[in-house]
Scaffold this motif. Structure first.
Motif, PDB file in Angstrom:
ATOM      1  N   LYS A 166      -3.694   0.120  -3.071  1.00 26.47           N
ATOM      2  CA  LYS A 166      -4.132  -0.771  -1.991  1.00 26.47           C
ATOM      3  C   LYS A 166      -3.821  -2.234  -2.323  1.00 26.47           C
ATOM      4  O   LYS A 166      -4.300  -2.744  -3.329  1.00 26.47           O
ATOM      5  CB  LYS A 166      -5.633  -0.605  -1.757  1.00 26.47           C
ATOM      6  CG  LYS A 166      -6.022   0.795  -1.257  1.00 26.47           C
ATOM      7  CD  LYS A 166      -7.412   1.171  -1.749  1.00 26.47           C
ATOM      8  CE  LYS A 166      -7.591   2.690  -1.734  1.00 26.47           C
ATOM      9  NZ  LYS A 166      -8.580   3.137  -2.690  1.00 26.47           N
ATOM     10  N   CYS A 201       0.869  -1.182   0.000  1.00 26.29           N
ATOM     11  CA  CYS A 201       0.000   0.000   0.000  1.00 26.29           C
ATOM     12  C   CYS A 201       0.899   1.223   0.000  1.00 26.29           C
ATOM     13  O   CYS A 201       1.928   1.240   0.682  1.00 26.29           O
ATOM     14  CB  CYS A 201      -0.884   0.049   1.243  1.00 26.29           C
ATOM     15  SG  CYS A 201      -2.034  -1.332   1.361  1.00 26.29           S
ATOM     16  N   SER A 202       0.508   2.231  -0.759  1.00 26.10           N
ATOM     17  CA  SER A 202       1.295   3.472  -0.720  1.00 26.10           C
ATOM     18  C   SER A 202       0.409   4.637  -1.124  1.00 26.10           C
ATOM     19  O   SER A 202      -0.699   4.449  -1.628  1.00 26.10           O
ATOM     20  CB  SER A 202       2.517   3.385  -1.634  1.00 26.10           C
ATOM     21  OG  SER A 202       2.138   3.577  -2.963  1.00 26.10           O
ATOM     22  N   GLN A 249       3.512   2.342   2.586  1.00 20.30           N
ATOM     23  CA  GLN A 249       2.790   2.471   3.866  1.00 20.30           C
ATOM     24  C   GLN A 249       2.661   1.134   4.579  1.00 20.30           C
ATOM     25  O   GLN A 249       2.702   1.067   5.803  1.00 20.30           O
ATOM     26  CB  GLN A 249       1.405   3.090   3.610  1.00 20.30           C
ATOM     27  CG  GLN A 249       1.510   4.533   3.116  1.00 20.30           C
ATOM     28  CD  GLN A 249       0.194   5.075   2.609  1.00 20.30           C
ATOM     29  OE1 GLN A 249      -0.663   4.322   2.132  1.00 20.30           O
ATOM     30  NE2 GLN A 249       0.027   6.384   2.669  1.00 20.30           N
ATOM     31  N   SER A 250       2.466   0.081   3.797  1.00 18.33           N
ATOM     32  CA  SER A 250       2.474  -1.270   4.386  1.00 18.33           C
ATOM     33  C   SER A 250       2.782  -2.272   3.288  1.00 18.33           C
ATOM     34  O   SER A 250       2.754  -1.932   2.105  1.00 18.33           O
ATOM     35  CB  SER A 250       1.119  -1.578   5.042  1.00 18.33           C
ATOM     36  OG  SER A 250       0.109  -1.598   4.062  1.00 18.33           O
ATOM     37  N   TYR A 254      -0.005   9.284  -0.482  1.00 20.96           N
ATOM     38  CA  TYR A 254       0.512  10.606  -0.100  1.00 20.96           C
ATOM     39  C   TYR A 254       0.123  10.874   1.354  1.00 20.96           C
ATOM     40  O   TYR A 254      -1.065  10.916   1.674  1.00 20.96           O
ATOM     41  CB  TYR A 254      -0.074  11.679  -1.010  1.00 20.96           C
ATOM     42  CG  TYR A 254       0.266  11.451  -2.470  1.00 20.96           C
ATOM     43  CD1 TYR A 254       1.346  12.101  -3.054  1.00 20.96           C
ATOM     44  CD2 TYR A 254      -0.474  10.555  -3.247  1.00 20.96           C
ATOM     45  CE1 TYR A 254       1.679  11.882  -4.381  1.00 20.96           C
ATOM     46  CE2 TYR A 254      -0.150  10.325  -4.582  1.00 20.96           C
ATOM     47  CZ  TYR A 254       0.926  10.991  -5.142  1.00 20.96           C
ATOM     48  OH  TYR A 254       1.259  10.770  -6.453  1.00 20.96           O
ATOM     49  N   GLY A 255       1.114  11.051   2.215  1.00 24.38           N
ATOM     50  CA  GLY A 255       0.837  11.289   3.629  1.00 24.38           C
ATOM     51  C   GLY A 255       0.079  10.115   4.219  1.00 24.38           C
ATOM     52  O   GLY A 255       0.485   8.970   4.102  1.00 24.38           O
ATOM     53  N   GLU A 256      -1.042  10.425   4.846  1.00 30.62           N
ATOM     54  CA  GLU A 256      -1.859   9.376   5.479  1.00 30.62           C
ATOM     55  C   GLU A 256      -2.738   8.650   4.459  1.00 30.62           C
ATOM     56  O   GLU A 256      -3.239   7.564   4.709  1.00 30.62           O
ATOM     57  CB  GLU A 256      -2.770  10.000   6.543  1.00 30.62           C
ATOM     58  CG  GLU A 256      -2.027  10.695   7.675  1.00 30.62           C
ATOM     59  CD  GLU A 256      -1.411   9.702   8.634  1.00 30.62           C
ATOM     60  OE1 GLU A 256      -2.156   8.903   9.211  1.00 30.62           O
ATOM     61  OE2 GLU A 256      -0.166   9.720   8.776  1.00 30.62           O
ATOM     62  N   MET A 257      -2.949   9.315   3.305  1.00 32.10           N
ATOM     63  CA  MET A 257      -3.922   8.780   2.342  1.00 32.10           C
ATOM     64  C   MET A 257      -3.306   7.651   1.506  1.00 32.10           C
ATOM     65  O   MET A 257      -2.261   7.840   0.869  1.00 32.10           O
ATOM     66  CB  MET A 257      -4.382   9.909   1.418  1.00 32.10           C
ATOM     67  CG  MET A 257      -5.498   9.504   0.481  1.00 32.10           C
ATOM     68  SD  MET A 257      -6.011  10.880  -0.552  1.00 32.10           S
ATOM     69  CE  MET A 257      -4.608  11.075  -1.618  1.00 32.10           C
ATOM     70  N   ALA A 258      -3.958   6.501   1.533  1.00 30.99           N
ATOM     71  CA  ALA A 258      -3.495   5.370   0.720  1.00 30.99           C
ATOM     72  C   ALA A 258      -4.132   5.462  -0.658  1.00 30.99           C
ATOM     73  O   ALA A 258      -5.346   5.549  -0.783  1.00 30.99           O
ATOM     74  CB  ALA A 258      -3.855   4.060   1.387  1.00 30.99           C
TER      75      ALA A 258
END
Lengths: 307, 230
Positions: free
Chosen positions: B18, B8-9, B53-54, B11-15
């Motif tokens: 997915k 997952c990646s 992000q994960s 911008y900032g907190e927004m994925a």
């Protein structure tokens, strides 16, 4: 005559500061609105070391410039990867903090009563102020020359690349954060050198000398001359400080009753010229340095230097 | 080989992307999708310009999910963004030169190759990159990436805004480059027809999710159209 030498020496310091701002903003895209802060650290650092601790003048200048460089590095570490507005606000705020500290820490800086007297170097020889002016001239010429060499170097191209598109430069293997940090620290240190060299010029240091007007004067000169041109800073300072502060304020035959209006008239002219430049020559009087292909044997086939 | 597992990646907190899983090796790997599907986000993540992000992202078996972007050219990855892909105030030569420090071949040798692939760049080598046309700018961006001697080339919509004639030339150059250099190419595109002519495998993204991953030989345009509209 002494006043003229003082004015010319001060103009050279302005040229040096504008040249360093050309590297910071014109090449690397870092909007430093705290020029007077880094210059002031050099000025007061030199003054305190020289007067309170009896450090020889040139060593005091070197030590004070390290202080400016350290302040630049720490600030860069904190804010340089943020937006341009954040950098602008942070540098302006730092210069205000430095000016406030100089007023409040009166045991060290003399506060509003000031700090003095800082003598010219070179002992008791006649014309020390002229010799010192020539010394500043040599330093400033070296700065302009180094700045030209920098633009044409691998590091200079890297700075322009970072200014134009930092993300793209990073994707090409450039550690943009580290490069910006070091360039900012070194140029802030050089601003400190110019501050240190200003100490014998002013001889007596007062907090008023750290007013933001110095920063704005240097910025106006750079924008007028051309932020992206190596000689833009020099031309800009000649047009602003040289023309108005030296030629008109000192030599124009202005009747005494109108002379009081000259400083305001100067600001009016600065503003007017600035608006005209922004409207009709947004890249300044000299424009931008053109990219160049150097005529070297290895480049005859179109091969540039390593970048 | 690039390999993403449940990645997952965004911008900032927004994925934006997915749970994406795929691997790429020795091929032209096409990433298709409509505007906003996440193609650019995927390529920027592979270039390490956006955070993972994960999930996992590896390159030749090494974890690169926390590797800074400036280390990726040294690992053999070159990225050509869709927009703002040249330095306008630098000359064509300076632009090419700034990408040429990786790899072990001489810069002169690499330049000769780029000029052979894009003769137009040689004619304009002392010109400011900002004065080039859109097509020439795209050639310069691809040429600069090739100067890095990459193992993996990430191309983000290279045909965007180009004339049909030049798109043909560009896609031929991409296919030739893949064949001659044995590169792995990840090609994000909207031009599905042209992309299918040169791709080995195709992934279709829609709203940040992967909806299709298949060999080109097993694909038809209707499969792609269906995946676009999920």
């Amino acid at each position: 005559m002494d006043y003229l030498i003082f004015s010319f020496s001060l103009m050279l310091v302005y040229i040096g500061l504008a040249q360093l701002l050309h590297i910071q903003f014109g090449m690397a895209g870092i909007p430093n609105f705290g020029v007077v802060g880094f210059w002031g650290l050099g000025l007061y650092g030199t003054g305190v070391l020289y007067l309170t601790y009896d450090v020889p003048l040139f060593i005091a200048i070197a030590m004070a410039s390290l202080l400016s460089a350290a302040a630049g590095y720490v600030l860069a570490l904190l804010v340089l990867q943020r937006s341009g507005q954040a950098v602008l606000a942070a540098t302006l705020a730092l210069s205000a903090i430095i000016a406030t500290l100089i007023v409040s820490e009166k045991d060290i800086t003399g506060g509003v009563q000031g700090l003095g007297t800082i003598k010219f170097p070179f002992g008791d020889m006649d014309g020390r102020n002229i010799v010192f002016m020539v010394f500043i001239l040599i330093v400033v010429i070296a700065l302009v020359w180094l700045s030209a060499k920098l633009r044409d170097s691998r590091m200079g191209r890297q700075l322009v690349a970072i200014r134009d598109n930092e993300e793209l430069a990073a994707s090409l293997g450039k550690n943009t954060a580290s490069t910006k940090r070091w360039v900012f620290a070194v140029t802030c240190g050089m601003m400190g050198v110019l501050g240190g060299m200003s100490a014998p010029l002013h001889q007596f240091l007062v907090p008023y000398q750290l007013a933001p007007s110095l920063t704005f004067a240097v910025w106006i000169a750079l924008v007028l001359g051309g932020k992206g041109h190596n000689l833009g800073a020099t031309v800009g300072v000649f047009v602003t400080f040289g023309l108005f502060d030296i030629l008109i304020e000192t030599y124009a035959p202005v009747p005494a009753e109108q002379a009081i209006l000259l400083p305001n008239f100067k600001l009016f002219c600065y503003g007017l010229v600035l608006i005209m430049i922004i409207m009709f020559r947004p890249r300044g009087m000299l424009g931008e340095d053109k990219p160049r292909v150097r005529a070297r044997p290895a480049q005859a086939q179109g091969v540039p230097r390593e970048t | 080989m690039f390999e993403a597992r449940n990645m997952c990646s965004g911008y900032g907190e927004m994925a934006v992307l997915k749970d994406i899983s795929f691997s790429v090796k020795d091929e032209i790997f096409a990433v298709l999708g409509a505007n906003g599907a996440g193609k650019t986000t995927l390529l920027k993540t592979l270039a390490r310009l956006l955070p993972v992000q994960s999930g996992d992202l590896t390159l030749d078996g090494s974890d690169v999910s926390a590797t800074p972007a400036y280390s990726m050219p040294g690992a053999g990855v070159a990225y050509v963004p869709q927009e703002g892909n040249v330095f306008p105030d630098l000359s064509v030569l300076e632009n090419l030169s700034i990408g040429g420090r990786t790899g072990h071949r001489s810069k002169a040798e690499k330049l000769d190759e780029v000029f052979a692939l894009f003769p137009r760049l040689k004619e304009r080598r002392s010109q400011a990159a900002g004065s080039l046309s859109g097509g020439e700018g795209q050639m310069l961006a691809v040429g600069r990436a090739l100067m890095q001697d990459p193992q993996v080339l990430l191309l983000d919509e290279p045909s965007a805004g180009l004339s049909p004639l030049f798109v043909d030339t560009l896609f031929t150059s991409i296919a030739d480059t893949r064949r001659d250099r044995g590169l792995t190419i990840v090609l994000a595109e909207q031009n599905a027809v042209k992309t299918l002519e040169i791709a080995d495998r195709v992934m279709v993204l829609s709203l940040g999710e992967m909806h299709l991953l298949r060999d080109r030989a097993d694909l038809s345009m209707s499969d792609i159209t269906a995946a676009y509209h999920i």
